[in-house]
Enzyme design. Structure first.
Site, PDB file in Angstrom:
ATOM      1  N   SER B  53       0.778  -1.284   0.036  1.00  0.00           N
ATOM      2  CA  SER B  53      -0.090   0.063  -0.208  1.00  0.00           C
ATOM      3  C   SER B  53       0.927   1.294   0.039  1.00  0.00           C
ATOM      4  CB  SER B  53      -0.803   0.048   1.344  1.00  0.00           C
ATOM      5  OG  SER B  53      -0.429  -0.204   2.632  1.00  0.00           O
ATOM      6  N   HIS B  93       1.743   3.700   7.201  1.00  0.00           N
ATOM      7  CA  HIS B  93       0.978   4.488   6.186  1.00  0.00           C
ATOM      8  C   HIS B  93       1.451   5.943   6.427  1.00  0.00           C
ATOM      9  CE1 HIS B  93      -2.437   1.870   4.577  1.00  0.00           C
ATOM     10  NE2 HIS B  93      -1.441   1.412   3.951  1.00  0.00           N
ATOM     11  N   ASP B 129      -7.426   5.867   5.746  1.00  0.00           N
ATOM     12  CA  ASP B 129      -7.577   4.589   6.240  1.00  0.00           C
ATOM     13  C   ASP B 129      -8.865   4.428   7.263  1.00  0.00           C
ATOM     14  OD1 ASP B 129      -5.260   4.331   5.057  1.00  0.00           O
ATOM     15  OD2 ASP B 129      -3.753   4.230   6.837  1.00  0.00           O
TER      16      ASP B 129
END
Lengths: 177, 185
Positions: B53, B93, B129
């Site tokens: 990701s 992330h 997210d």
């Protein structure tokens, strides 16, 4: 004493030492390049509309829409240990209750030196909303263009390329046309 | 028969010594890991990327070095590793929103007492997210394992290979153990 196992072990140890020394040297070499390019950033228009939020407990929420213009030549940041740049545009403001906010509204991944000369006229890519329901009584926002240099191996670095001269106030919410 | 003879020749004393050596190696490895964790203020100072990701920045198997200095707030653009309750795998992330909330009992001189609401997003994902937060609206400081400071490609792929093919792990462990016991300095 020179068994095959020992030979393999020695060769492997030598090779891995060499590789890690080389990687270390490459990572350190990034600090020799100290380019710090600057650009310009201007906000064209800023509008606030009420909308529906799918995620949050407050279903009705105000959303801001920003048109901006960015000019920045970031190509000096590309050297042999630059894998990519992550460029992002953020809005900094303080909410009515004193909460300090920094919200990224646009970003771009730059992977080649040829693409690093940014001339972008765009609008926010991500939802721009406050923690509270409304943008009422928030302070005017400063907009910043920052970038993150990501190496092939080594340390990640961050810097700021541009910042709006004056803070831009949020307008009152208008009904959708 | 031959190998048993070889063991007998080495003697019990020698075997015990080798076992002790083996234990010392494992213990010092653990000490270095925990010491590094203490210095970096994070439970795992080195992590392996498990998902795509954050491509093209981080691929599966890349190694990340984390720190989590207690004196620093998170800022947008930071790449964090976080673990929300209810999810088993830590996620790598980037922070795209920070909101430093003024809470009651907040002392202006200590930014640490300040509650911070964070929103993250994977560079390669289209959406943020919120769906990954297991019902939470925002990420908070207590969910975050660390901030990515350094990067090294591919090296971590060994652990992914060992997870995907457990036979490899047992073969490696067994082989190393046997060598440590039998090998004579």
């Amino acid at each position: 004493m020179y068994s095959a196992y020992q030979r393999i072990n020695n060769i492997f140890a030598l090779l891995s030492t060499c590789i890690f020394a080389l990687l270390g040297a490459i990572a350190l070499s990034s600090f020799v390049f100290t380019a710090d390019p600057k650009g310009s950033l201007s906000i064209g228009s800023l509008k606030v509309y009420p909308g529906r939020s799918p995620h949050f407990k407050q279903l009705r929420k105000e959303y801001a829409f920003v048109n901006f213009e960015v000019h920045a030549d970031l190509s000096p940041l590309f050297h042999w240990n630059t894998k990519q740049l992550f460029v992002y545009l953020g809005a900094e403001y303080t909410s009515a209750d004193g909460t300090r906010n920094d919200v990224v509204i646009w970003d771009r991944i730059i992977r080649r030196k040829e693409d690093a000369n940014l001339n972008v006229k765009g609008r926010n890519k991500y939802e721009f909303r406050d923690v509270a329901v409304s943008f009422k009584n928030v302070t005017p926002a400063h907009y910043t263009l920052k970038y993150n240099t990501m190496p092939y191996v080594g340390v990640l670095t961050y810097s700021e390329a541009a910042r709006t001269d004056n803070a831009i106030p949020f307008p009152l919410a208008q009904e959708r046309v | 028969m031959d190998s048993i003879k070889a063991f007998k020749r080495l003697g019990v004393r020698y075997m015990l010594l080798q076992a002790l050596n083996f234990a010392a190696v494992i213990a010092s490895g653990l000490m270095i890991w925990k010491g590094l964790g203490l210095v970096c203020n994070t439970e795992s100072p080195i992590v392996v990327v498990l998902s795509g990701s954050m491509e093209p920045a981080f691929y599966r198997g890349d190694l990340l070095f984390l720190t989590n200095p207690a004196s620093e707030q998170y800022v947008t653009g930071d790449i964090t590793v976080y673990k929300v309750p209810g999810a088993d795998i830590p996620i790598v992330h980037r922070v795209i929103e920070t909101h430093d909330v003024v809470s009651e009992g907040y002392v202006a001189a200590s930014p640490l007492g300040q509650k911070q609401l964070l929103l993250t997003k994977g560079d390669n994902n289209n959406a943020n997210d919120i769906e990954l937060y297991q019902g939470l609206d925002w990420l908070e400081k207590r969910h975050i394992v660390g901030k990515v400071r350094g990067f090294m490609p591919y090296i971590g792929y060994v652990t992914i290979a060992m997870n995907d093919f457990p036979q490899l792990k047992y073969a490696l462990l067994g082989g190393l153990g046997l060598l440590a016991l039998v090998q004579r300095e």
